[in-house]
Design an enzyme around this catalytic site. Sequence first.
Site, PDB file in Angstrom:
ATOM      1  N   ASP A   1     -24.347 -63.913   8.512  1.00 15.25           N
ATOM      2  CA  ASP A   1     -25.045 -64.752   7.531  1.00 15.25           C
ATOM      3  C   ASP A   1     -24.684 -66.229   7.706  1.00 15.25           C
ATOM      4  O   ASP A   1     -23.568 -66.554   8.117  1.00 15.25           O
ATOM      5  CB  ASP A   1     -24.667 -64.276   6.120  1.00 15.25           C
ATOM      6  CG  ASP A   1     -25.603 -64.816   5.070  1.00 15.25           C
ATOM      7  OD1 ASP A   1     -26.672 -65.367   5.415  1.00 15.25           O
ATOM      8  OD2 ASP A   1     -25.283 -64.699   3.873  1.00 15.25           O
TER       9      ASP A   1
ATOM     10  N   HIS B   1     -30.656 -69.632  13.990  1.00 16.16           N
ATOM     11  CA  HIS B   1     -30.710 -68.244  14.478  1.00 16.16           C
ATOM     12  C   HIS B   1     -30.408 -68.195  15.983  1.00 16.16           C
ATOM     13  O   HIS B   1     -29.732 -67.290  16.455  1.00 16.16           O
ATOM     14  CB  HIS B   1     -32.080 -67.624  14.200  1.00 16.16           C
ATOM     15  CG  HIS B   1     -32.377 -67.458  12.737  1.00 16.16           C
ATOM     16  ND1 HIS B   1     -31.456 -66.954  11.858  1.00 16.16           N
ATOM     17  CD2 HIS B   1     -33.492 -67.735  12.000  1.00 16.16           C
ATOM     18  CE1 HIS B   1     -31.984 -66.928  10.626  1.00 16.16           C
ATOM     19  NE2 HIS B   1     -33.210 -67.401  10.694  1.00 16.16           N
TER      20      HIS B   1
ATOM     21  N   LEU C   1     -18.034 -49.930  24.714  1.00 16.08           N
ATOM     22  CA  LEU C   1     -18.306 -50.507  23.390  1.00 16.08           C
ATOM     23  C   LEU C   1     -19.692 -50.044  22.967  1.00 16.08           C
ATOM     24  O   LEU C   1     -20.644 -50.130  23.741  1.00 16.08           O
ATOM     25  CB  LEU C   1     -18.275 -52.042  23.463  1.00 16.08           C
ATOM     26  CG  LEU C   1     -18.780 -52.780  22.221  1.00 16.08           C
ATOM     27  CD1 LEU C   1     -17.844 -52.547  21.033  1.00 16.08           C
ATOM     28  CD2 LEU C   1     -18.887 -54.288  22.482  1.00 16.08           C
TER      29      LEU C   1
HETATM   30  C1  FPP Z   1     -28.792 -64.587   8.077  1.00 16.94           C
HETATM   31  O1  FPP Z   1     -28.733 -66.000   8.039  1.00 16.94           O
HETATM   32  C2  FPP Z   1     -29.127 -64.143   9.397  1.00 16.94           C
HETATM   33  C3  FPP Z   1     -30.276 -63.479   9.731  1.00 16.94           C
HETATM   34  C4  FPP Z   1     -31.299 -63.118   8.740  1.00 16.94           C
HETATM   35  C5  FPP Z   1     -30.568 -63.102  11.103  1.00 16.94           C
HETATM   36  C6  FPP Z   1     -29.394 -62.785  11.980  1.00 16.94           C
HETATM   37  C7  FPP Z   1     -29.866 -62.891  13.379  1.00 16.94           C
HETATM   38  C8  FPP Z   1     -29.180 -63.432  14.395  1.00 16.94           C
HETATM   39  C9  FPP Z   1     -27.776 -63.863  14.308  1.00 16.94           C
HETATM   40  C10 FPP Z   1     -29.848 -63.544  15.686  1.00 16.94           C
HETATM   41  C11 FPP Z   1     -29.508 -62.412  16.584  1.00 16.94           C
HETATM   42  C12 FPP Z   1     -30.423 -61.305  16.346  1.00 16.94           C
HETATM   43  C13 FPP Z   1     -30.750 -60.407  17.272  1.00 16.94           C
HETATM   44  C14 FPP Z   1     -31.653 -59.337  16.847  1.00 16.94           C
HETATM   45  C15 FPP Z   1     -30.297 -60.423  18.672  1.00 16.94           C
HETATM   46  P1  FPP Z   1     -29.674 -66.787   7.026  1.00 16.94           P
HETATM   47  O2  FPP Z   1     -30.890 -67.190   7.740  1.00 16.94           O
HETATM   48  O3  FPP Z   1     -29.931 -65.937   5.819  1.00 16.94           O
HETATM   49  O4  FPP Z   1     -28.772 -67.992   6.687  1.00 16.94           O
HETATM   50  P2  FPP Z   1     -28.729 -68.788   5.300  1.00 16.94           P
HETATM   51  O5  FPP Z   1     -28.236 -67.811   4.270  1.00 16.94           O
HETATM   52  O6  FPP Z   1     -27.772 -69.889   5.571  1.00 16.94           O
HETATM   53  O7  FPP Z   1     -30.122 -69.292   5.027  1.00 16.94           O
END
Ligand code: FPP
Length: 246
Positions: A22, A39, A133
């Site tokens: 997150d 992301h 893993l």
């Molecule tokens: C939450 O941050 C994160 C996500 C919804 C996506 C997580 C995805 C990745 C780390 C990319 C890698 C993914 C794959 C499938 C390889 P947020 O956008 O909710 O952050 P915020 O709370 O600060 O807005």
Amino acid sequence: MPQASLTPAPAAVPRHIAIIMDGNGRWARQRSRPRTFGHAEGVEALRRTVEAAGDLGVGYLTVFGFSTENWRRPIEEVNALFDLLRLYVARDLDRLAREGVRVRVIGDRENLQSDILEIISRAETRTRGNDKLNLTIAFNYGGQDEIARAARRAAEDVKAGKIAPAEINPESFGRYLDTAELPPPDILVRTSGELRLSNFMLWQAAYTELVFVDKLWPDFDKAALEEAIEMYRKRERRYGGTDSGS
Ligand code: FPP
């Protein structure tokens, strides 16, 4: 000599670590960049974490890549997250396969585009023989949705006369879940300071140690993973028993 505690100390290295990655959006906002930039940096953090988990001898790493609730985000962001899965597999599958990583994807496969289904199947098939893993990517995943899908399959088996209703118990029901082949997580880490499970591994996290860290996901690295493991090691796990084990 003082009597040793009968409670086994948490293993030095947990077998299964689950992570809610997150804070990508906030990380990007702090840099006046679009959320999708966060992301993309999140994928770099994922690469670092997979490598660190392998180095540290963690057997299972499960990460939350896209939730069933993420469909509510703007379409450009949804598309970007799907593109990142495509890109991650395209760029990393060879290396993951070579390094002994077994890739699995959990979540609802209904309504996923056919090229995504093909990518998932390619990654899973290619790495099926690996066991150094176990990397599981939760994609189009929601814990309640997973439990409902499992209940539906169990009901179908009852209807078909394959099992009796009385045979359904936590152990047998677990075999209907997407995670049937995985042990439960020892630790669930959530980055960015939020203190919620957000529908991740609801069934599997019954006895999991929850570790919340303030770092935003794109800043996560091997040292952060080691810190999370250290927090876990300092805790006593009693599985509903007493601390004397009696
Ligand atoms: C939450 O941050 C994160 C996500 C919804 C996506 C997580 C995805 C990745 C780390 C990319 C890698 C993914 C794959 C499938 C390889 P947020 O956008 O909710 O952050 P915020 O709370 O600060 O807005």
